[in-house]
Design a protein around this motif. Structure first.
Motif, PDB file in Angstrom:
ATOM      1  N   LYS A   1      86.569  22.875  11.474  1.00 22.93           N
ATOM      2  CA  LYS A   1      85.678  23.518  10.509  1.00 22.93           C
ATOM      3  C   LYS A   1      84.445  22.658  10.239  1.00 22.93           C
ATOM      4  N   CYS A   2      83.303  23.330  10.109  1.00 23.54           N
ATOM      5  CA  CYS A   2      82.005  22.692   9.878  1.00 23.54           C
ATOM      6  C   CYS A   2      81.585  21.801  11.055  1.00 23.54           C
ATOM      7  N   GLY A   3      82.311  21.918  12.188  1.00 26.34           N
ATOM      8  CA  GLY A   3      81.986  21.082  13.330  1.00 26.34           C
ATOM      9  C   GLY A   3      82.369  19.631  13.142  1.00 26.34           C
TER      10      GLY A   3
ATOM     11  N   PHE B   1      84.045  19.724   4.808  1.00 24.25           N
ATOM     12  CA  PHE B   1      82.636  19.820   4.428  1.00 24.25           C
ATOM     13  C   PHE B   1      81.790  18.914   5.311  1.00 24.25           C
ATOM     14  N   LYS B   2      80.529  19.249   5.413  1.00 23.06           N
ATOM     15  CA  LYS B   2      79.555  18.397   6.089  1.00 23.06           C
ATOM     16  C   LYS B   2      78.215  18.554   5.376  1.00 23.06           C
ATOM     17  N   ILE B   3      77.624  17.422   5.013  1.00 26.66           N
ATOM     18  CA  ILE B   3      76.317  17.405   4.347  1.00 26.66           C
ATOM     19  C   ILE B   3      75.369  16.560   5.189  1.00 26.66           C
ATOM     20  N   ILE B   4      74.236  17.128   5.541  1.00 32.33           N
ATOM     21  CA  ILE B   4      73.224  16.418   6.322  1.00 32.33           C
ATOM     22  C   ILE B   4      71.919  16.419   5.546  1.00 32.33           C
TER      23      ILE B   4
ATOM     24  N   GLY C   1      67.794  15.737   4.855  1.00 31.53           N
ATOM     25  CA  GLY C   1      66.608  16.041   5.630  1.00 31.53           C
ATOM     26  C   GLY C   1      66.153  14.829   6.435  1.00 31.53           C
ATOM     27  N   ALA C   2      65.333  15.092   7.438  1.00 26.66           N
ATOM     28  CA  ALA C   2      64.739  14.028   8.237  1.00 26.66           C
ATOM     29  C   ALA C   2      63.249  13.992   7.933  1.00 26.66           C
ATOM     30  N   ALA C   3      62.822  12.910   7.243  1.00 29.69           N
ATOM     31  CA  ALA C   3      61.436  12.785   6.788  1.00 29.69           C
ATOM     32  C   ALA C   3      61.079  14.027   5.968  1.00 29.69           C
ATOM     33  N   ASN C   4      59.904  14.595   6.206  1.00 29.63           N
ATOM     34  CA  ASN C   4      59.525  15.841   5.536  1.00 29.63           C
ATOM     35  C   ASN C   4      59.379  16.963   6.555  1.00 29.63           C
ATOM     36  N   VAL C   5      60.137  16.830   7.666  1.00 27.04           N
ATOM     37  CA  VAL C   5      60.000  17.770   8.783  1.00 27.04           C
ATOM     38  C   VAL C   5      61.229  18.659   8.933  1.00 27.04           C
ATOM     39  N   VAL C   6      62.400  18.059   9.079  1.00 28.71           N
ATOM     40  CA  VAL C   6      63.637  18.808   9.288  1.00 28.71           C
ATOM     41  C   VAL C   6      64.427  18.850   7.989  1.00 28.71           C
ATOM     42  N   GLY C   7      64.742  20.047   7.550  1.00 27.21           N
ATOM     43  CA  GLY C   7      65.434  20.207   6.281  1.00 27.21           C
ATOM     44  C   GLY C   7      66.912  19.881   6.353  1.00 27.21           C
ATOM     45  N   PRO C   8      67.567  19.777   5.215  1.00 31.53           N
ATOM     46  CA  PRO C   8      68.992  19.441   5.148  1.00 31.53           C
ATOM     47  C   PRO C   8      69.870  20.660   5.395  1.00 31.53           C
ATOM     48  N   SER C   9      71.165  20.417   5.496  1.00 33.05           N
ATOM     49  CA  SER C   9      72.135  21.509   5.591  1.00 33.05           C
ATOM     50  C   SER C   9      73.415  21.097   4.880  1.00 33.05           C
ATOM     51  N   ILE C  10      74.074  22.104   4.322  1.00 29.94           N
ATOM     52  CA  ILE C  10      75.326  21.883   3.607  1.00 29.94           C
ATOM     53  C   ILE C  10      76.335  22.912   4.080  1.00 29.94           C
ATOM     54  N   CYS C  11      77.479  22.433   4.598  1.00 28.19           N
ATOM     55  CA  CYS C  11      78.562  23.306   5.058  1.00 28.19           C
ATOM     56  C   CYS C  11      79.810  23.000   4.246  1.00 28.19           C
TER      57      CYS C  11
ATOM     58  N   LEU D   1      67.977  10.095   8.776  1.00 34.56           N
ATOM     59  CA  LEU D   1      68.779  11.080   8.057  1.00 34.56           C
ATOM     60  C   LEU D   1      70.204  10.573   7.875  1.00 34.56           C
ATOM     61  N   LEU D   2      70.889  11.175   6.936  1.00 33.18           N
ATOM     62  CA  LEU D   2      72.278  10.830   6.647  1.00 33.18           C
ATOM     63  C   LEU D   2      73.168  12.032   6.956  1.00 33.18           C
ATOM     64  N   GLU D   3      74.341  11.754   7.482  1.00 33.51           N
ATOM     65  CA  GLU D   3      75.317  12.805   7.745  1.00 33.51           C
ATOM     66  C   GLU D   3      76.659  12.375   7.168  1.00 33.51           C
ATOM     67  N   LEU D   4      77.224  13.232   6.353  1.00 33.44           N
ATOM     68  CA  LEU D   4      78.477  12.925   5.669  1.00 33.44           C
ATOM     69  C   LEU D   4      79.458  14.090   5.885  1.00 33.44           C
ATOM     70  N   GLU D   5      80.638  13.772   6.388  1.00 40.01           N
ATOM     71  CA  GLU D   5      81.653  14.802   6.562  1.00 40.01           C
ATOM     72  C   GLU D   5      82.987  14.292   6.053  1.00 40.01           C
ATOM     73  N   GLY D   6      83.845  15.217   5.701  1.00 44.95           N
ATOM     74  CA  GLY D   6      85.152  14.805   5.196  1.00 44.95           C
ATOM     75  C   GLY D   6      85.984  15.979   4.730  1.00 44.95           C
ATOM     76  N   CYS D   7      87.031  15.671   3.957  1.00 45.64           N
ATOM     77  CA  CYS D   7      87.968  16.672   3.454  1.00 45.64           C
ATOM     78  C   CYS D   7      88.075  16.520   1.939  1.00 45.64           C
ATOM     79  N   ALA D   8      87.584  17.507   1.226  1.00 47.78           N
ATOM     80  CA  ALA D   8      87.613  17.461  -0.234  1.00 47.78           C
ATOM     81  C   ALA D   8      88.905  18.123  -0.717  1.00 47.78           C
ATOM     82  N   PRO D   9      89.685  17.448  -1.560  1.00 49.47           N
ATOM     83  CA  PRO D   9      90.946  18.037  -2.015  1.00 49.47           C
ATOM     84  C   PRO D   9      90.711  19.261  -2.897  1.00 49.47           C
ATOM     85  N   ARG D  10      91.524  20.263  -2.716  1.00 45.84           N
ATOM     86  CA  ARG D  10      91.470  21.464  -3.534  1.00 45.84           C
ATOM     87  C   ARG D  10      91.927  21.140  -4.956  1.00 45.84           C
ATOM     88  N   LYS D  11      91.259  21.703  -5.922  1.00 46.60           N
ATOM     89  CA  LYS D  11      91.676  21.518  -7.310  1.00 46.60           C
ATOM     90  C   LYS D  11      92.880  22.413  -7.566  1.00 46.60           C
TER      91      LYS D  11
END
Length: 225
Positions: A55-57, A69-72, A74-84, A213-223
């Motif tokens: 999931k989320c690659g 989840f995966k959060i990326i 933006g890169a400078a002011n050119v490529v925008g961020p993404s949130i999965c 840019l920063l890329e963060l992925e992981g597994c968030a526990p369900r509440k």
């Protein structure tokens, strides 16, 4: 001569009949083999095992009762961020719901359902809008944040404190054109383990005036209620 001709004709017929039998047998065997491969789902090329898609690659799957989840950023002011989150892209340039500054998605921590998204211009926008957005977050909500361009020019102590309450360790020191990705939650009693920060530094910046840019992925526990 007639007898010789008959013998030759018989030999020719025998040869033709033998050839036909051989060809017919080979055709039937080949057709049967092809039909068997087709029935078994085989292709003309040898099959290669494909690596499983997570999931989320992400690089690995999450355990039960966790959200991928995966959060990326933006890169400078050119490529925008993404949130999965849970294999659904909540914010991205393709969805046309990102902007300069802070990009935030709110998710129900129990069901994984998207509640709200918001973009906040931290260079020339109204900081009061972000204050209101953060103060209205309800308990049990997962907060995913990604920066784009500049996240901190309009940042004030109140907003920094609100992010700190969500579990951030870097909101208090976030600076001009820093890159920051963060997953926290309302009511989270400890510091979030899901956070990344790169300071804007001319000596180490990957881009002219911006860090990589920063890329963060992981597994968030369900509440769990």
């Amino acid at each position: 001569m007639r007898l010789t001709g008959v013998i030759r004709l018989a030999a020719l017929l025998f040869l033709l009949l033998g050839t036909w039998v051989i060809l017919q047998t080979s055709f039937e065997q080949g057709w049967r083999a092809l039909s068997l491969r087709s029935w078994l789902g085989a292709t003309s090329r040898p099959s290669r095992s494909q690596p499983p898609r997570h999931k989320c690659g992400n690089q690995k799957s999450c355990p039960r009762d966790h959200f991928a989840f995966k959060i990326i950023s933006g890169a400078a002011n050119v490529v925008g961020p993404s949130i999965c989150f849970d294999d659904t892209v909540l914010m991205s340039g393709v969805r046309n719901n990102i902007g300069r500054g802070l990009n935030i998605a709110l998710v129900n921590g129990t069901t994984g359902q998207l509640l709200k998204t918001g973009t906040f211009d931290m260079y020339s926008g109204d900081i009061k809008e972000l204050e209101t957005f953060l103060m209205e977050i309800k308990g049990g909500t997962v907060v995913l944040t990604a920066t784009f361009d500049d996240p901190a020019t309009k940042m004030n102590d109140k907003v920094r404190a609100l992010f700190t309450e969500l579990g951030s360790s870097y909101a208090s020191k976030l600076g001009f054109r820093d890159n920051w990705v963060f997953l926290g939650a309302k009511g989270f009693s400890a510091k979030s383990p899901f956070e990344g920060h790169i300071q804007n530094d001319d000596k180490t910046n990957k881009y002219d005036g911006w860090p990589e840019l920063l890329e963060l992925e992981g597994c968030a526990p369900r509440k769990m209620d």
